[in-house]
Design a protein around this motif. Structure first.
Motif, PDB file in Angstrom:
ATOM      1  N   GLY A   1     -33.680  58.700  10.818  1.00 47.69           N
ATOM      2  CA  GLY A   1     -34.165  56.987  11.170  1.00 47.69           C
ATOM      3  C   GLY A   1     -34.585  55.620  10.524  1.00 47.69           C
ATOM      4  O   GLY A   1     -34.473  54.984  11.175  1.00 47.69           O
ATOM      5  N   LEU A   2     -34.306  56.404   8.795  1.00 53.08           N
ATOM      6  CA  LEU A   2     -34.609  55.327   8.568  1.00 53.08           C
ATOM      7  C   LEU A   2     -32.862  54.829   7.317  1.00 53.08           C
ATOM      8  O   LEU A   2     -32.308  55.470   7.213  1.00 53.08           O
ATOM      9  N   THR A   3     -32.719  53.461   7.854  1.00 55.67           N
ATOM     10  CA  THR A   3     -31.551  53.132   6.205  1.00 55.67           C
ATOM     11  C   THR A   3     -31.782  52.616   5.449  1.00 55.67           C
ATOM     12  O   THR A   3     -32.595  51.780   4.690  1.00 55.67           O
ATOM     13  N   PRO A   4     -31.368  53.419   4.171  1.00 56.56           N
ATOM     14  CA  PRO A   4     -31.420  52.532   3.319  1.00 56.56           C
ATOM     15  C   PRO A   4     -30.756  51.143   3.039  1.00 56.56           C
ATOM     16  O   PRO A   4     -29.422  50.839   2.891  1.00 56.56           O
ATOM     17  N   HIS A   5     -31.033  50.118   2.613  1.00 54.97           N
ATOM     18  CA  HIS A   5     -30.146  48.815   2.068  1.00 54.97           C
ATOM     19  C   HIS A   5     -29.768  48.148   0.804  1.00 54.97           C
ATOM     20  O   HIS A   5     -29.233  47.558   0.351  1.00 54.97           O
ATOM     21  N   LEU A   6     -31.363  49.186  -0.025  1.00 53.05           N
ATOM     22  CA  LEU A   6     -31.152  48.440  -0.788  1.00 53.05           C
ATOM     23  C   LEU A   6     -31.968  49.706  -2.679  1.00 53.05           C
ATOM     24  O   LEU A   6     -32.674  50.135  -1.990  1.00 53.05           O
ATOM     25  N   VAL A   7     -31.058  49.820  -3.372  1.00 55.31           N
ATOM     26  CA  VAL A   7     -32.031  50.950  -4.367  1.00 55.31           C
ATOM     27  C   VAL A   7     -31.664  49.854  -5.434  1.00 55.31           C
ATOM     28  O   VAL A   7     -31.328  49.005  -5.900  1.00 55.31           O
ATOM     29  N   ILE A   8     -33.277  49.944  -5.941  1.00 51.69           N
ATOM     30  CA  ILE A   8     -32.974  50.021  -7.359  1.00 51.69           C
ATOM     31  C   ILE A   8     -33.808  50.402  -8.524  1.00 51.69           C
ATOM     32  O   ILE A   8     -34.491  51.217  -8.399  1.00 51.69           O
ATOM     33  N   ALA A   9     -32.583  50.557  -8.962  1.00 54.63           N
ATOM     34  CA  ALA A   9     -32.122  51.641 -10.269  1.00 54.63           C
ATOM     35  C   ALA A   9     -33.760  50.509 -11.657  1.00 54.63           C
ATOM     36  O   ALA A   9     -33.681  49.447 -11.809  1.00 54.63           O
ATOM     37  N   LEU A  10     -34.180  51.727 -12.432  1.00 51.72           N
ATOM     38  CA  LEU A  10     -35.322  51.721 -13.625  1.00 51.72           C
ATOM     39  C   LEU A  10     -34.886  52.329 -14.524  1.00 51.72           C
ATOM     40  O   LEU A  10     -34.648  53.354 -14.284  1.00 51.72           O
ATOM     41  N   GLY A  11     -35.771  51.297 -15.449  1.00 50.34           N
ATOM     42  CA  GLY A  11     -35.849  52.718 -16.817  1.00 50.34           C
ATOM     43  C   GLY A  11     -35.927  52.042 -17.869  1.00 50.34           C
ATOM     44  O   GLY A  11     -36.014  50.201 -17.955  1.00 50.34           O
ATOM     45  N   LYS A  12     -36.233  52.298 -18.660  1.00 49.49           N
ATOM     46  CA  LYS A  12     -35.974  51.868 -20.628  1.00 49.49           C
ATOM     47  C   LYS A  12     -34.446  51.440 -20.564  1.00 49.49           C
ATOM     48  O   LYS A  12     -33.483  51.961 -20.731  1.00 49.49           O
ATOM     49  N   ALA A  13     -34.887  49.654 -21.160  1.00 50.85           N
ATOM     50  CA  ALA A  13     -33.711  49.437 -21.345  1.00 50.85           C
ATOM     51  C   ALA A  13     -32.781  49.764 -23.063  1.00 50.85           C
ATOM     52  O   ALA A  13     -33.668  49.698 -23.630  1.00 50.85           O
ATOM     53  N   SER A  14     -31.946  50.237 -22.233  1.00 53.86           N
ATOM     54  CA  SER A  14     -31.204  49.686 -24.342  1.00 53.86           C
ATOM     55  C   SER A  14     -29.876  48.851 -24.246  1.00 53.86           C
ATOM     56  O   SER A  14     -29.001  49.112 -24.832  1.00 53.86           O
ATOM     57  N   GLU A  15     -29.836  48.095 -23.431  1.00 51.73           N
ATOM     58  CA  GLU A  15     -29.657  47.329 -23.834  1.00 51.73           C
ATOM     59  C   GLU A  15     -30.048  46.000 -23.378  1.00 51.73           C
ATOM     60  O   GLU A  15     -31.074  45.856 -23.060  1.00 51.73           O
ATOM     61  N   CYS A  16     -29.613  45.054 -23.925  1.00 51.74           N
ATOM     62  CA  CYS A  16     -30.297  42.991 -24.218  1.00 51.74           C
ATOM     63  C   CYS A  16     -29.949  42.936 -22.973  1.00 51.74           C
ATOM     64  O   CYS A  16     -28.427  43.422 -22.783  1.00 51.74           O
ATOM     65  N   ALA A  17     -29.879  42.377 -22.257  1.00 50.18           N
ATOM     66  CA  ALA A  17     -29.576  40.574 -21.166  1.00 50.18           C
ATOM     67  C   ALA A  17     -30.160  39.123 -20.930  1.00 50.18           C
ATOM     68  O   ALA A  17     -31.300  39.307 -21.504  1.00 50.18           O
ATOM     69  N   ARG A  18     -28.868  38.476 -21.340  1.00 55.85           N
ATOM     70  CA  ARG A  18     -29.704  37.481 -21.625  1.00 55.85           C
ATOM     71  C   ARG A  18     -28.801  36.415 -20.579  1.00 55.85           C
ATOM     72  O   ARG A  18     -28.022  36.243 -20.524  1.00 55.85           O
ATOM     73  N   ILE A  19     -29.991  35.348 -20.347  1.00 53.18           N
ATOM     74  CA  ILE A  19     -28.970  34.612 -19.336  1.00 53.18           C
ATOM     75  C   ILE A  19     -28.018  32.985 -20.067  1.00 53.18           C
ATOM     76  O   ILE A  19     -28.432  32.434 -21.804  1.00 53.18           O
ATOM     77  N   ILE A  20     -26.637  32.643 -19.942  1.00 54.74           N
ATOM     78  CA  ILE A  20     -26.067  32.056 -20.745  1.00 54.74           C
ATOM     79  C   ILE A  20     -25.826  30.554 -19.867  1.00 54.74           C
ATOM     80  O   ILE A  20     -25.513  31.381 -18.360  1.00 54.74           O
ATOM     81  N   PRO A  21     -25.000  28.872 -20.481  1.00 53.76           N
ATOM     82  CA  PRO A  21     -25.040  28.309 -19.674  1.00 53.76           C
ATOM     83  C   PRO A  21     -23.629  28.741 -18.726  1.00 53.76           C
ATOM     84  O   PRO A  21     -23.022  29.475 -18.997  1.00 53.76           O
ATOM     85  N   MET A  22     -23.430  28.484 -17.347  1.00 52.10           N
ATOM     86  CA  MET A  22     -22.681  28.771 -16.899  1.00 52.10           C
ATOM     87  C   MET A  22     -21.674  27.778 -17.096  1.00 52.10           C
ATOM     88  O   MET A  22     -21.650  26.612 -17.551  1.00 52.10           O
ATOM     89  N   LYS A  23     -19.595  28.140 -17.879  1.00 53.95           N
ATOM     90  CA  LYS A  23     -18.630  27.691 -18.031  1.00 53.95           C
ATOM     91  C   LYS A  23     -17.756  27.483 -16.975  1.00 53.95           C
ATOM     92  O   LYS A  23     -17.521  28.523 -16.013  1.00 53.95           O
ATOM     93  N   ASP A  24     -17.052  25.858 -16.128  1.00 49.92           N
ATOM     94  CA  ASP A  24     -16.730  25.948 -14.723  1.00 49.92           C
ATOM     95  C   ASP A  24     -16.909  27.004 -14.247  1.00 49.92           C
ATOM     96  O   ASP A  24     -15.597  26.938 -12.788  1.00 49.92           O
ATOM     97  N   GLY A  25     -17.637  27.147 -14.232  1.00 52.53           N
ATOM     98  CA  GLY A  25     -18.196  27.644 -12.571  1.00 52.53           C
ATOM     99  C   GLY A  25     -18.223  29.099 -12.891  1.00 52.53           C
ATOM    100  O   GLY A  25     -18.047  29.394 -11.449  1.00 52.53           O
ATOM    101  N   ASP A  26     -17.291  29.421 -13.567  1.00 57.61           N
ATOM    102  CA  ASP A  26     -17.233  31.110 -13.589  1.00 57.61           C
ATOM    103  C   ASP A  26     -18.801  31.351 -13.861  1.00 57.61           C
ATOM    104  O   ASP A  26     -19.677  31.952 -14.025  1.00 57.61           O
TER     105      ASP A  26
END
Ligand SMILES: Cc1cc2nc3c(=O)[nH]c(=O)nc-3n(C[C@H](O)[C@H](O)[C@H](O)COP(=O)(O)O)c2cc1C
Length: 193
Positions: A145-170
């Motif tokens: 009777g339970l519904t999964p709504h969101l899966v959150i994956a976790l772990g030690k990152a092997s890539e970097c990720a960062r914010i950049i300013p948005m260009k032309d609404g992309d």
């Protein structure tokens, strides 16, 4: 308002980017995953109904989840994570409701952000995932009777990720030099005067 006073949260929120490539030789322990759920547990909830439940998937069980999730929809096929970059732990957000009403959906979002911020503070990367195989996830949950709504994956990152300013609404994120680059709208573009 003095924005400086929020420097602690600001740097955590800035650092807390979606990660889709993980190191498979280290994993969050069940106790660590439980401690992230404990932060979600005390998060705000509409009418304080607290309808959300959480399934922790760790260890060998976590290895089965990779084939049930879809990571990096904007990335070209050959840049998507392969099995050797799989996440090493998961938290599935569940509820009794099959069709989330708006309040439930908002609760899920708040709980999810609490989890990823807590994980980031503990040194783990994460990815919220809506694109998952419901039947497969249900077979791991083994709860009626339970519904999964969101899966959150976790772990030690092997890539970097960062914010950049948005260009032309992309809005599309992309990879460059081993880093996931995430366009965000400017503050002045999101404030309605
Ligand atoms: C509700 C929701 C569902 C998402 N589903 C997926 C998904 O199925 N697969 C995926 O790779 N990323 C998924 N993401 C991650 C988003 O792509 C990511 O948050 C977005 O690109 C912005 O990057 P950031 O989290 O680093 O700010 C999801 C995020 C949210 C909030």
């Amino acid at each position: 308002m003095d924005m400086k006073q929020f420097d602690g949260l600001r740097s955590l929120a800035t650092m807390c980017r979606t990660v889709r490539r993980y190191k498979t030789d280290s994993a969050p322990t069940r106790e660590e995953l439980l401690s992230f759920v404990d932060i979600a547990r005390i998060s705000p909830s509409a009418a304080n109904r607290q309808r959300l439940l959480y399934k922790i998937i760790s260890g060998e069980e976590a290895e089965r989840v990779f084939s049930m999730i879809s990571l990096g929809g904007y990335l070209p096929e050959d840049e998507r994570p392969t099995r050797d970059m799989r996440p090493t732990g998961y938290i599935v957000i569940l509820a009794k409701e099959t069709e989330p009403d708006t309040n439930l959906a908002i609760d899920i979002g708040i709980a999810a952000e609490s989890i990823v911020l807590a994980a980031c503070e503990a040194g783990y990367g994460s990815c919220m995932i809506r694109s998952f195989k419901r039947e497969g996830i249900l077979s791991l949950i083994k709860a009626e009777g339970l519904t999964p709504h969101l899966v959150i994956a976790l772990g030690k990152a092997s890539e970097c990720a960062r914010i950049i300013p948005m260009k032309d609404g992309d809005v599309r994120y992309y990879r460059d030099g081993g880093c996931n680059l995430v366009p965000k709208r400017d503050l002045c573009d999101v404030v309605v005067e």
